[in-house]
Motif scaffolding. Structure first.
Motif, mmCIF file in Angstrom:
data_model
loop_
_atom_site.group_PDB
_atom_site.id
_atom_site.type_symbol
_atom_site.label_atom_id
_atom_site.label_comp_id
_atom_site.label_asym_id
_atom_site.label_seq_id
_atom_site.Cartn_x
_atom_site.Cartn_y
_atom_site.Cartn_z
ATOM 1 N N UNK A 1 39.719 57.999 5.615
ATOM 2 C CA UNK A 1 38.856 56.914 5.689
ATOM 3 C C UNK A 1 37.858 56.745 4.421
ATOM 4 N N UNK A 2 38.034 57.379 3.366
ATOM 5 C CA UNK A 2 37.010 57.631 2.185
ATOM 6 C C UNK A 2 37.617 57.073 0.994
ATOM 7 N N UNK A 3 36.712 56.599 -0.027
ATOM 8 C CA UNK A 3 37.374 56.388 -1.159
ATOM 9 C C UNK A 3 37.226 57.558 -2.154
ATOM 10 N N UNK B 1 39.113 69.138 -9.990
ATOM 11 C CA UNK B 1 38.499 69.731 -8.869
ATOM 12 C C UNK B 1 38.308 68.469 -7.493
ATOM 13 N N UNK B 2 38.072 67.234 -7.991
ATOM 14 C CA UNK B 2 37.996 66.460 -7.067
ATOM 15 C C UNK B 2 39.613 66.088 -6.155
ATOM 16 N N UNK B 3 40.536 66.210 -6.906
ATOM 17 C CA UNK B 3 41.823 66.091 -6.351
ATOM 18 C C UNK B 3 42.225 67.340 -5.434
ATOM 19 N N UNK B 4 41.672 68.536 -6.034
ATOM 20 C CA UNK B 4 42.004 69.736 -5.096
ATOM 21 C C UNK B 4 41.261 69.390 -3.774
ATOM 22 N N UNK C 1 47.402 59.877 -4.429
ATOM 23 C CA UNK C 1 46.281 60.895 -3.530
ATOM 24 C C UNK C 1 45.262 60.259 -3.111
ATOM 25 N N UNK C 2 44.806 59.077 -3.893
ATOM 26 C CA UNK C 2 43.594 58.321 -3.749
ATOM 27 C C UNK C 2 44.050 57.638 -2.245
ATOM 28 N N UNK C 3 45.151 56.918 -2.255
ATOM 29 C CA UNK C 3 45.542 56.188 -1.073
ATOM 30 C C UNK C 3 45.712 56.962 0.105
ATOM 31 N N UNK C 4 46.366 58.343 -0.080
ATOM 32 C CA UNK C 4 46.480 59.183 1.192
ATOM 33 C C UNK C 4 45.054 59.527 1.727
ATOM 34 N N UNK C 5 44.078 59.802 0.732
ATOM 35 C CA UNK C 5 42.759 60.145 1.286
ATOM 36 C C UNK C 5 42.075 59.098 1.814
ATOM 37 N N UNK C 6 42.279 57.744 1.465
ATOM 38 C CA UNK C 6 41.630 56.648 2.383
ATOM 39 C C UNK C 6 42.279 56.747 3.679
ATOM 40 N N UNK C 7 43.455 56.796 3.641
ATOM 41 C CA UNK C 7 44.379 56.346 4.755
ATOM 42 C C UNK C 7 44.027 57.548 5.845
#
Length: 267
Positions: free
Chosen positions: A145-147, A155-158, A136-142
């Motif tokens: 465009x954010x870390x 909560x953060x993951x949702x 999910x972290x990689x998808x969020x960045x891709x």
């Protein structure tokens, strides 16, 4: 970028009658042999497997029984293939889990030893998965465009998943989708109904032990019966149902199997 080779490197891929290393047979083998001095050789073999190719498998790789009826068997070709691979290190894509075990099994059936313990093995799929993370972290960045801060908190993951989903739909809206076999299965749309139909249409049970084929029939998706209709397996092997019901399978899978069995009785 040039590969630095001490030994020849054989990059190869096999197509087979199925995915079961013990039961299935190779129908095509292509080898790209690269020498330390940069020379390249190409070797392509069509192989008569001595058994029918399931139609759904032929639809994947495009090789049918009639294409191979006059081709040599692996036993016929084994000495030649072994000479081509002599002293080679081996490379491929997912070849450590599939292509190499399939090739070794074919050599053993032909009465030839093909020892890979002394060879270097390079699997491009492993490199891909390790270097291009699918988290999910990689998808969020891709996509965003954010870390991702506070990853693995619910909560953060949702919230990140919601942002990723919106970004995916913005990026892919209207684009055609192909499945892993190259079949066109639809177009990305921004409704939940269309997304469900597009990406979950083959799912029978949540664990994926059974899936729908192109005719909408429930087929096995694991083991020696993979790709076969579930009802055919139950008819030919009456003990198979009891084996699965006693086995370590999810309750959802057992429930779906029971539903399939009962549906046949109601017909």
């Amino acid at each position: 970028m040039k590969l630095h080779l001490r030994n020849p490197l054989a990059i190869f891929d096999v197509e087979a009658t199925g995915a079961n290393v013990c039961r299935d047979r190779i129908v095509e083998l292509f080898i790209l042999k690269i020498h330390p001095d940069g020379r390249k050789e190409e070797h392509n073999y069509r192989i008569n497997p001595g058994m029918p190719i399931p139609p759904e498998v032929s639809m994947v790789h495009g090789i049918y029984d009639q294409d191979l009826k006059d081709c040599p068997t692996f036993n016929d070709l084994a000495p030649t293939i072994k000479r081509v691979l002599q002293d080679c290190d081996l490379a491929g894509f997912n070849h450590i889990k599939f292509d190499i075990p399939m090739l070794v099994e074919e050599f053993l059936r032909a009465g030839l030893e093909f020892d890979v313990r002394s060879r270097k093995l390079v699997d491009a799929q492993i490199i891909f998965h390790l270097m291009e993370k699918r988290t999910l972290s990689a998808a969020y960045k891709f996509y965003c465009g954010q870390e991702l801060e506070n990853a693995h908190s619910a909560q953060a993951d949702t919230m990140a998943t919601y942002e990723v989903l919106k970004a995916q739909l913005e990026k892919y809206d209207g684009q055609e989708v192909e499945d892993s076999n190259g079949n066109k299965i639809g177009v990305v749309k921004t409704s939940v109904d269309s997304l469900h139909k597009l990406f979950n249409s083959k799912m029978v049970d949540l664990a994926g032990r059974f899936v729908y084929n192109q005719e909408g029939v429930e087929v096995m998706n694991f083991g020696k019966h993979r790709f076969r209709p579930v009802l055919d397996v139950l008819k030919e092997e009456p003990g198979f149902y009891d084996w699965m019901m006693r086995g370590e399978f999810p309750q959802d899978t057992k429930r779906k199997l029971t539903e399939i069995k009962l549906s046949a009785l109601r017909r």
